[in-house]
Write a protein that holds these residues in place. Structure first.
Motif, PDB file in Angstrom:
ATOM      1  N   ALA A  57       0.837  -1.202   0.000  1.00 39.66           N
ATOM      2  CA  ALA A  57       0.000   0.000   0.000  1.00 39.66           C
ATOM      3  C   ALA A  57       0.871   1.251   0.000  1.00 39.66           C
ATOM      4  N   GLU A  58       1.924   1.223   0.844  1.00 44.01           N
ATOM      5  CA  GLU A  58       2.849   2.359   0.873  1.00 44.01           C
ATOM      6  C   GLU A  58       3.533   2.528  -0.481  1.00 44.01           C
ATOM      7  N   ARG A  59       3.932   1.373  -1.098  1.00 38.86           N
ATOM      8  CA  ARG A  59       4.571   1.427  -2.414  1.00 38.86           C
ATOM      9  C   ARG A  59       3.613   2.032  -3.435  1.00 38.86           C
ATOM     10  N   ARG A  60       2.346   1.556  -3.388  1.00 37.69           N
ATOM     11  CA  ARG A  60       1.346   2.093  -4.319  1.00 37.69           C
ATOM     12  C   ARG A  60       1.123   3.582  -4.074  1.00 37.69           C
ATOM     13  N   THR A  61       1.082   3.951  -2.798  1.00 33.86           N
ATOM     14  CA  THR A  61       0.908   5.366  -2.457  1.00 33.86           C
ATOM     15  C   THR A  61       2.093   6.182  -2.971  1.00 33.86           C
ATOM     16  N   ARG A  62       3.313   5.659  -2.724  1.00 32.54           N
ATOM     17  CA  ARG A  62       4.504   6.353  -3.232  1.00 32.54           C
ATOM     18  C   ARG A  62       4.480   6.425  -4.748  1.00 32.54           C
ATOM     19  N   GLU A  63       4.089   5.290  -5.378  1.00 33.41           N
ATOM     20  CA  GLU A  63       4.032   5.277  -6.845  1.00 33.41           C
ATOM     21  C   GLU A  63       2.981   6.260  -7.346  1.00 33.41           C
ATOM     22  N   ALA A  64       1.826   6.288  -6.702  1.00 34.81           N
ATOM     23  CA  ALA A  64       0.772   7.230  -7.098  1.00 34.81           C
ATOM     24  C   ALA A  64       1.254   8.663  -6.884  1.00 34.81           C
ATOM     25  N   THR A  65       1.910   8.880  -5.730  1.00 31.54           N
ATOM     26  CA  THR A  65       2.454  10.209  -5.454  1.00 31.54           C
ATOM     27  C   THR A  65       3.509  10.573  -6.494  1.00 31.54           C
ATOM     28  N   TRP A  66       4.380   9.619  -6.785  1.00 31.60           N
ATOM     29  CA  TRP A  66       5.415   9.851  -7.794  1.00 31.60           C
ATOM     30  C   TRP A  66       4.786  10.162  -9.153  1.00 31.60           C
ATOM     31  N   GLN A  67       3.760   9.367  -9.528  1.00 26.69           N
ATOM     32  CA  GLN A  67       3.080   9.612 -10.807  1.00 26.69           C
ATOM     33  C   GLN A  67       2.407  10.978 -10.799  1.00 26.69           C
ATOM     34  N   GLN A  68       1.804  11.349  -9.665  1.00 30.16           N
ATOM     35  CA  GLN A  68       1.195  12.677  -9.576  1.00 30.16           C
ATOM     36  C   GLN A  68       2.255  13.763  -9.702  1.00 30.16           C
ATOM     37  N   GLU A  69       3.392  13.554  -9.024  1.00 25.00           N
ATOM     38  CA  GLU A  69       4.482  14.524  -9.121  1.00 25.00           C
ATOM     39  C   GLU A  69       5.004  14.597 -10.551  1.00 25.00           C
ATOM     40  N   GLN A  70       5.143  13.404 -11.188  1.00 25.60           N
ATOM     41  CA  GLN A  70       5.608  13.386 -12.577  1.00 25.60           C
ATOM     42  C   GLN A  70       4.606  14.100 -13.488  1.00 25.60           C
ATOM     43  N   ALA A  71       3.315  13.849 -13.249  1.00 24.95           N
ATOM     44  CA  ALA A  71       2.275  14.517 -14.031  1.00 24.95           C
ATOM     45  C   ALA A  71       2.326  16.019 -13.790  1.00 24.95           C
ATOM     46  N   LYS A  72       2.526  16.412 -12.520  1.00 26.73           N
ATOM     47  CA  LYS A  72       2.626  17.832 -12.189  1.00 26.73           C
ATOM     48  C   LYS A  72       3.858  18.442 -12.848  1.00 26.73           C
ATOM     49  N   ILE A  73       4.986  17.733 -12.777  1.00 21.60           N
ATOM     50  CA  ILE A  73       6.221  18.206 -13.420  1.00 21.60           C
ATOM     51  C   ILE A  73       6.014  18.320 -14.922  1.00 21.60           C
ATOM     52  N   LYS A  74       5.380  17.281 -15.487  1.00 22.43           N
ATOM     53  CA  LYS A  74       5.111  17.295 -16.926  1.00 22.43           C
ATOM     54  C   LYS A  74       4.191  18.461 -17.276  1.00 22.43           C
ATOM     55  N   SER A  75       3.176  18.669 -16.456  1.00 24.95           N
ATOM     56  CA  SER A  75       2.239  19.773 -16.678  1.00 24.95           C
ATOM     57  C   SER A  75       2.962  21.113 -16.571  1.00 24.95           C
ATOM     58  N   GLU A  76       3.802  21.254 -15.526  1.00 24.98           N
ATOM     59  CA  GLU A  76       4.563  22.494 -15.358  1.00 24.98           C
ATOM     60  C   GLU A  76       5.537  22.682 -16.507  1.00 24.98           C
ATOM     61  N   LYS A  77       6.178  21.585 -16.920  1.00 23.10           N
ATOM     62  CA  LYS A  77       7.113  21.659 -18.048  1.00 23.10           C
ATOM     63  C   LYS A  77       6.368  22.072 -19.310  1.00 23.10           C
ATOM     64  N   PHE A  78       5.187  21.477 -19.521  1.00 24.82           N
ATOM     65  CA  PHE A  78       4.381  21.841 -20.686  1.00 24.82           C
ATOM     66  C   PHE A  78       3.971  23.302 -20.603  1.00 24.82           C
ATOM     67  N   ALA A  79       3.573  23.741 -19.391  1.00 22.89           N
ATOM     68  CA  ALA A  79       3.177  25.145 -19.206  1.00 22.89           C
ATOM     69  C   ALA A  79       4.362  26.066 -19.474  1.00 22.89           C
ATOM     70  N   LEU A  80       5.544  25.674 -18.986  1.00 19.66           N
ATOM     71  CA  LEU A  80       6.746  26.471 -19.249  1.00 19.66           C
ATOM     72  C   LEU A  80       7.053  26.522 -20.740  1.00 19.66           C
ATOM     73  N   GLU A  81       6.984  25.356 -21.386  1.00 20.00           N
ATOM     74  CA  GLU A  81       7.247  25.319 -22.822  1.00 20.00           C
ATOM     75  C   GLU A  81       6.218  26.135 -23.580  1.00 20.00           C
ATOM     76  N   GLU A  82       4.967  26.052 -23.142  1.00 18.56           N
ATOM     77  CA  GLU A  82       3.899  26.826 -23.790  1.00 18.56           C
ATOM     78  C   GLU A  82       4.143  28.321 -23.581  1.00 18.56           C
ATOM     79  N   ALA A  83       4.533  28.693 -22.363  1.00 16.92           N
ATOM     80  CA  ALA A  83       4.839  30.101 -22.077  1.00 16.92           C
ATOM     81  C   ALA A  83       6.025  30.553 -22.917  1.00 16.92           C
ATOM     82  N   LYS A  84       7.030  29.667 -23.043  1.00 18.84           N
ATOM     83  CA  LYS A  84       8.193  30.002 -23.866  1.00 18.84           C
ATOM     84  C   LYS A  84       7.779  30.147 -25.324  1.00 18.84           C
TER      85      LYS A  84
END
Length: 190
Positions: A57-84
């Protein structure tokens, strides 16, 4: 003997019974110990399963958190690229507008140069017309001077002819010369 056998048999049977009871008690104890041991093992297995489930459960939570962070990073990266991209697009648009403005200014300068050349040509035509008029005026002055000189010479000729005829008619006494002014020229009359 029979009694001995009977007693021996009874003793053997009792012993067997005691032994069987003892064995049964031992077996029961062993069984109880086995059940207790099995119960302890089952609780340990359950504890391990619960620990594994918790870890999973902790692994899944960490993985979900990691995926959320990756999605957030990807979203922020996309937003940065879009702003650029938008900034680059805006910069390109400004540069294009500046180039267009410079092109328009160059066209305006060329148009003004052409207009100035047209005006110079028109003024050159005016200067040429003035020069021709000046030359015509000079020619008129020359003609007028020529006419004046011709008229003067004809007048002198007529005067001299008249004076000559007068002298012929008058005889030998010629009159005194008189000064006559014709257009700023002095003519002596005889």
């Amino acid at each position: 003997m029979k009694a001995k056998i009977k007693i021996g048999f009874l003793i053997s049977a009792q012993m067997l019974f005691v032994s069987a009871n003892a064995q049964t008690a031992t077996e029961r104890e062993a069984q109880a110990a086995a059940v207790a041991n099995q119960s302890r093992l089952d609780s340990q297995i359950n504890a391990m399963k619960e620990a594994e489930a918790k870890v999973e459960a902790e692994r899944r939570t960490r993985e979900a958190t990691w995926q959320q962070e990756q999605a957030k990073i990807k979203s922020e990266k996309f937003a940065l690229e879009e702003a650029k991209r938008r900034a680059d697009s805006a910069r390109v648009a400004r540069e294009d507008a500046k180039k267009e403005e410079e092109r328009q200014l160059q066209l305006e300068v060329k148009r003004l140069d052409l207009e100035m050349q047209r005006r110079r040509l028109k003024r050159a035509d005016d200067f040429i017309d003035r020069e021709l008029k000046r030359q015509d005026a000079e020619i008129d002055v020359v003609k007028s001077d020529a006419d004046v000189k011709r008229n003067e010479s004809q007048g002198k000729k007529a005067l001299l002819e008249g004076a000559g005829k007068g002298l012929e008619n008058a005889g030998k006494n010629p009159p005194k010369p008189a000064n006559i002014t014709i257009t700023n020229r002095t003519i002596e009359k005889y």
